[in-house]
Enzyme design. Sequence first.
Site, PDB file in Angstrom:
ATOM      1  N   GLU A 264       1.077   5.188   4.261  1.00  0.00           N
ATOM      2  CA  GLU A 264      -0.252   5.176   3.614  1.00  0.00           C
ATOM      3  C   GLU A 264      -0.019   5.636   2.187  1.00  0.00           C
ATOM      4  O   GLU A 264       0.145   6.826   1.934  1.00  0.00           O
ATOM      5  CB  GLU A 264      -1.205   6.135   4.344  1.00  0.00           C
ATOM      6  CG  GLU A 264      -1.458   5.799   5.809  1.00  0.00           C
ATOM      7  CD  GLU A 264      -2.305   4.555   5.990  1.00  0.00           C
ATOM      8  OE1 GLU A 264      -2.917   4.079   5.016  1.00  0.00           O
ATOM      9  OE2 GLU A 264      -2.338   4.031   7.122  1.00  0.00           O
ATOM     10  N   CYS A 298      -7.107   8.895  -2.497  1.00  0.00           N
ATOM     11  CA  CYS A 298      -6.560   7.534  -2.575  1.00  0.00           C
ATOM     12  C   CYS A 298      -7.660   6.478  -2.521  1.00  0.00           C
ATOM     13  O   CYS A 298      -7.430   5.331  -2.875  1.00  0.00           O
ATOM     14  CB  CYS A 298      -5.551   7.317  -1.456  1.00  0.00           C
ATOM     15  SG  CYS A 298      -6.212   7.708   0.152  1.00  0.00           S
TER      16      CYS A 298
HETATM   17  P1  NAD Z   1       3.805  12.642  -3.050  1.00  0.00           P
HETATM   18  O1  NAD Z   1       4.327  11.306  -2.711  1.00  0.00           O
HETATM   19  O2  NAD Z   1       4.329  13.307  -4.257  1.00  0.00           O
HETATM   20  O3  NAD Z   1       4.040  13.648  -1.854  1.00  0.00           O
HETATM   21  C1  NAD Z   1       3.711  13.343  -0.525  1.00  0.00           C
HETATM   22  C2  NAD Z   1       4.670  14.046   0.378  1.00  0.00           C
HETATM   23  O4  NAD Z   1       5.992  13.621   0.070  1.00  0.00           O
HETATM   24  C3  NAD Z   1       4.667  15.560   0.254  1.00  0.00           C
HETATM   25  O5  NAD Z   1       4.881  16.114   1.538  1.00  0.00           O
HETATM   26  C4  NAD Z   1       5.852  15.831  -0.646  1.00  0.00           C
HETATM   27  O6  NAD Z   1       6.403  17.119  -0.434  1.00  0.00           O
HETATM   28  C5  NAD Z   1       6.807  14.759  -0.201  1.00  0.00           C
HETATM   29  N1  NAD Z   1       7.781  14.400  -1.231  1.00  0.00           N
HETATM   30  C6  NAD Z   1       7.673  14.549  -2.563  1.00  0.00           C
HETATM   31  N2  NAD Z   1       8.786  14.115  -3.175  1.00  0.00           N
HETATM   32  C7  NAD Z   1       9.605  13.677  -2.215  1.00  0.00           C
HETATM   33  C8  NAD Z   1      10.901  13.097  -2.213  1.00  0.00           C
HETATM   34  N3  NAD Z   1      11.585  12.885  -3.340  1.00  0.00           N
HETATM   35  N4  NAD Z   1      11.434  12.751  -1.028  1.00  0.00           N
HETATM   36  C9  NAD Z   1      10.743  12.938   0.102  1.00  0.00           C
HETATM   37  N5  NAD Z   1       9.533  13.502   0.179  1.00  0.00           N
HETATM   38  C10 NAD Z   1       8.967  13.862  -0.972  1.00  0.00           C
HETATM   39  O7  NAD Z   1       2.231  12.465  -3.088  1.00  0.00           O
HETATM   40  P2  NAD Z   1       1.167  13.591  -3.344  1.00  0.00           P
HETATM   41  O8  NAD Z   1       1.198  13.851  -4.810  1.00  0.00           O
HETATM   42  O9  NAD Z   1       1.326  14.736  -2.424  1.00  0.00           O
HETATM   43  O10 NAD Z   1      -0.178  12.857  -2.910  1.00  0.00           O
HETATM   44  C11 NAD Z   1      -0.799  11.965  -3.727  1.00  0.00           C
HETATM   45  C12 NAD Z   1      -0.497  10.532  -3.325  1.00  0.00           C
HETATM   46  O11 NAD Z   1      -0.814  10.323  -1.956  1.00  0.00           O
HETATM   47  C13 NAD Z   1      -1.368   9.548  -4.073  1.00  0.00           C
HETATM   48  O12 NAD Z   1      -0.609   8.467  -4.498  1.00  0.00           O
HETATM   49  C14 NAD Z   1      -2.390   9.111  -3.026  1.00  0.00           C
HETATM   50  O13 NAD Z   1      -2.951   7.856  -3.220  1.00  0.00           O
HETATM   51  C15 NAD Z   1      -1.588   9.146  -1.798  1.00  0.00           C
HETATM   52  N6  NAD Z   1      -2.481   9.241  -0.650  1.00  0.00           N
HETATM   53  C16 NAD Z   1      -2.631   8.133   0.122  1.00  0.00           C
HETATM   54  C17 NAD Z   1      -3.478   8.176   1.211  1.00  0.00           C
HETATM   55  C18 NAD Z   1      -3.598   6.974   2.077  1.00  0.00           C
HETATM   56  O14 NAD Z   1      -4.065   7.143   3.184  1.00  0.00           O
HETATM   57  N7  NAD Z   1      -3.206   5.797   1.648  1.00  0.00           N
HETATM   58  C19 NAD Z   1      -4.170   9.335   1.538  1.00  0.00           C
HETATM   59  C20 NAD Z   1      -4.000  10.459   0.724  1.00  0.00           C
HETATM   60  C21 NAD Z   1      -3.128  10.392  -0.365  1.00  0.00           C
END
Ligand code: NAD
Length: 492
Positions: A264, A298
């Site tokens: 997602e 999102c």
């Molecule tokens: P992010 O991708 O930075 O982080 C998400 C998760 O990934 C966190 O647990 C983080 O610790 C982990 N992460 C970060 N860097 C990583 C790496 N290099 N390797 C592996 N894991 C890593 O996203 P965010 O800033 O926490 O959240 C915002 C994003 O999430 C936005 O793009 C938003 O649209 C998306 N989002 C999508 C939905 C959906 O259902 N489509 C819902 C909520 C948020």
Amino acid sequence: MTTLSTTLAKRLEDPRLFRQYAYVNGKWTHGEGGREEAVYDPATNEAIGHIPLLEAEQITAAVDAAEAAFVHWRALRADERCERLLAWYDLIQANREDLATIMTLEQGKPLPDARGEVEYGASFVRWFAEEGKRTYGETIPSHIPNASLGTIKEPVGIAAMITPWNFPLAMITRKAAAALAAGCPVIVKPANETPFSALALAELAERAGIPEGIFNVVLGEPAEVSKILCSEPRIRALSFTGSTRVGRLLIEQSANTVKRLSLELGGNAPFIVGPDMDPKEAAYAAVAAKFQTAGQDCLAANRILVHESIHDEFVAQFTERMAALTVGNGLHGEVDLGPLIHRQAVEKAAAIVDDAISQGATMIAGDQSQAPGDNFFMPVLLTGVTPQMKVWREENFAPVAGITAYSSDDEVIEMANDTEYGLAAYIYTHDIRRIWKLMRALEYGMVSVNSVKMTGPPVPFGGVKQSGLGREGGATGIDEYLETKYYCLGAL
Ligand code: NAD
């Protein structure tokens, strides 16, 4: 390990919900290497607690525990798993106030929104508790003489979940409840910004009688933990909610172990307003669709596309409605917008606004000198937004609204689809022919017509294009955690 911060201690009815440990195999676990990280209240920048960063062997120990526990969990009857999940649901509801307080402290969203998220998150637990009883296989008319053919559904195996900070509780339950109901053990890696909601869920899962090893919360340096989870062959499914950038990395890292992936990812939602709409009604809806969770959603209306015939009146109404929004600490009173998650998010929002203005957009509102603290960003309205601007191309994840005028349905369809993302789209019009035409032409996984609210347990949530793979919720949400086994019983 640090003690409970005074802010939290004073506020929680049940301080045991605030845990500063990982949760592995039914035990509260500290980091064996002694590494830890502070977690901050984004409204005040005050450290509210610390989490341990686990070592590689400790992550592997969580997989060992899940593997051992899987044998018993999958062998339970669906109604037995349902009972445990319903107990978990009841406990989440009963502790709603504490869970909301923890969420507001670590995430910043206003308390009423946090309460709403607890309700929303809990509702998935109840939904999937019941759905677990309906994982039917099928009987297939045989093409082989004297054979009986069919399918049965089986749990995919250990499921890992990597979740974001914007919905620290619901993004876990929406995944974990489906996996648990399907018979899969779960290893959750929450965002380091918001781990305490996940740990409170673990405490309640334990009280609900979910056995040790079945619901684990691992904490660590994100890239380190995800590499281990992705390369671990015993983990059969990986469900991720977060940015498209990290989603792509996880696809690469999971290639060698060929995992079931549910992703997602980001969104860039168009909010289309037809010429027949009352500008005030549409503007109020657009404000609601844009500024929820301070734009860190999102589903946030990222590009507001308004028919030229009502554009000016729409802008006037939007500006007036936006001016009524209050910004402040989510714990205090009824504010509409809390802080952004950290200072970098504020800087990113400011850069997006500067980029738009430098390319000719007009800023109608958004005086940052009024911001009540370092991590706050006052709502901004930009008009004259064009596709070259970052505010159009990127998910701004901030309270920055951009408006663009259009002149025909065909033009707005092209504009709306002009993005790599395809999560959600909004249409505001009462013209049934226009509704149908746009709804079919929009390249999005979810289209909401004349409604800001669209998600919930009974419906499939997910995107197309680079917004992800798979669906959460709905009648198919549990399928992400099920394998279909075909059987052919010959010559019976
Ligand atoms: P992010 O991708 O930075 O982080 C998400 C998760 O990934 C966190 O647990 C983080 O610790 C982990 N992460 C970060 N860097 C990583 C790496 N290099 N390797 C592996 N894991 C890593 O996203 P965010 O800033 O926490 O959240 C915002 C994003 O999430 C936005 O793009 C938003 O649209 C998306 N989002 C999508 C939905 C959906 O259902 N489509 C819902 C909520 C948020």
